[in-house]
Design an enzyme around this catalytic site. Sequence first.
Site, PDB file in Angstrom:
ATOM      1  N   HIS A 192     -17.565 -74.370  29.918  1.00  0.00           N
ATOM      2  CA  HIS A 192     -18.714 -73.672  30.496  1.00  0.00           C
ATOM      3  C   HIS A 192     -19.623 -74.616  31.279  1.00  0.00           C
ATOM      4  O   HIS A 192     -20.500 -74.167  32.002  1.00  0.00           O
ATOM      5  CB  HIS A 192     -19.512 -73.002  29.372  1.00  0.00           C
ATOM      6  CG  HIS A 192     -19.941 -71.598  29.635  1.00  0.00           C
ATOM      7  ND1 HIS A 192     -19.429 -70.797  30.625  1.00  0.00           N
ATOM      8  CD2 HIS A 192     -20.868 -70.832  28.993  1.00  0.00           C
ATOM      9  CE1 HIS A 192     -20.008 -69.608  30.586  1.00  0.00           C
ATOM     10  NE2 HIS A 192     -20.895 -69.607  29.615  1.00  0.00           N
ATOM     11  N   ASN A 212     -27.153 -68.069  29.981  1.00  0.00           N
ATOM     12  CA  ASN A 212     -27.533 -66.662  30.143  1.00  0.00           C
ATOM     13  C   ASN A 212     -28.873 -66.459  30.836  1.00  0.00           C
ATOM     14  O   ASN A 212     -29.184 -65.350  31.249  1.00  0.00           O
ATOM     15  CB  ASN A 212     -27.558 -65.963  28.783  1.00  0.00           C
ATOM     16  CG  ASN A 212     -26.186 -65.915  28.140  1.00  0.00           C
ATOM     17  OD1 ASN A 212     -25.179 -66.303  28.732  1.00  0.00           O
ATOM     18  ND2 ASN A 212     -26.140 -65.428  26.928  1.00  0.00           N
ATOM     19  N   ASP A 268     -18.162 -72.162  36.223  1.00  0.00           N
ATOM     20  CA  ASP A 268     -16.826 -71.964  35.668  1.00  0.00           C
ATOM     21  C   ASP A 268     -16.349 -70.536  35.910  1.00  0.00           C
ATOM     22  O   ASP A 268     -17.145 -69.605  35.957  1.00  0.00           O
ATOM     23  CB  ASP A 268     -16.836 -72.255  34.164  1.00  0.00           C
ATOM     24  CG  ASP A 268     -17.778 -71.350  33.397  1.00  0.00           C
ATOM     25  OD1 ASP A 268     -17.306 -70.493  32.635  1.00  0.00           O
ATOM     26  OD2 ASP A 268     -19.018 -71.478  33.569  1.00  0.00           O
ATOM     27  N   ASN A 285     -22.280 -64.501  32.688  1.00  0.00           N
ATOM     28  CA  ASN A 285     -23.687 -64.241  32.381  1.00  0.00           C
ATOM     29  C   ASN A 285     -24.660 -65.101  33.174  1.00  0.00           C
ATOM     30  O   ASN A 285     -25.779 -64.676  33.458  1.00  0.00           O
ATOM     31  CB  ASN A 285     -23.940 -64.383  30.876  1.00  0.00           C
ATOM     32  CG  ASN A 285     -23.320 -63.235  30.107  1.00  0.00           C
ATOM     33  OD1 ASN A 285     -23.217 -62.114  30.604  1.00  0.00           O
ATOM     34  ND2 ASN A 285     -22.885 -63.517  28.891  1.00  0.00           N
TER      35      ASN A 285
END
Length: 186
Positions: free
Chosen positions: A19, A66, A91, A112
């Site tokens: 991530h 997020n 990513d 997100n």
Amino acid sequence: MKWIVGLGNPGTAYAGTRHNVGFMAVDALAKRFGISVTQSKSKGLLGEGNVAGTKVALLKPMTFMNLSGESVRGYMDYYKANLEDLIVVYDDLDTEIGKIRLRYQGSAGGHNGIKSIIQHTGTQIFNRVRMGISRPEPGMNIADYVLSNFPKSEADKVASMVDQTCDAIEYALTHPFDQTMAKYNR
């Protein structure tokens, strides 16, 4: 000014995770361009410099993935930055490990961080570099997968992908993004 935002999660626990390839790319760009990304601004870490006659800002949101849009919006508002000068690096599960894909618009695609940026900017139209992390094996939890470290067997592909991302972004600093897409989307 061109501004490049790498998405990731703050903290050493996430440093080598799938991530965080957006952070990896910004760190590599900072090294390549001689820019220190240490200034705390707009809920992120910021560094500024000049590259090939172009003023460049590198931003790593420190809001967790997020909420990345909060940092992007804060930067836009404070610096009166234009979205057409933005490149977001992140990513992508739907791109093969080691490959990159460039786009100038689109939905969040389940990401997100991108969803947060779309929410806070009010548009899906901004330049992106998607860095491939591939999908996990069937039955593996997606959250666990994206928060896992790259295995040593993928190290060469990841390093090559980070270099290719940096090359594409450096090219985009002096060329229109559609030309950059034509050159690097293979």
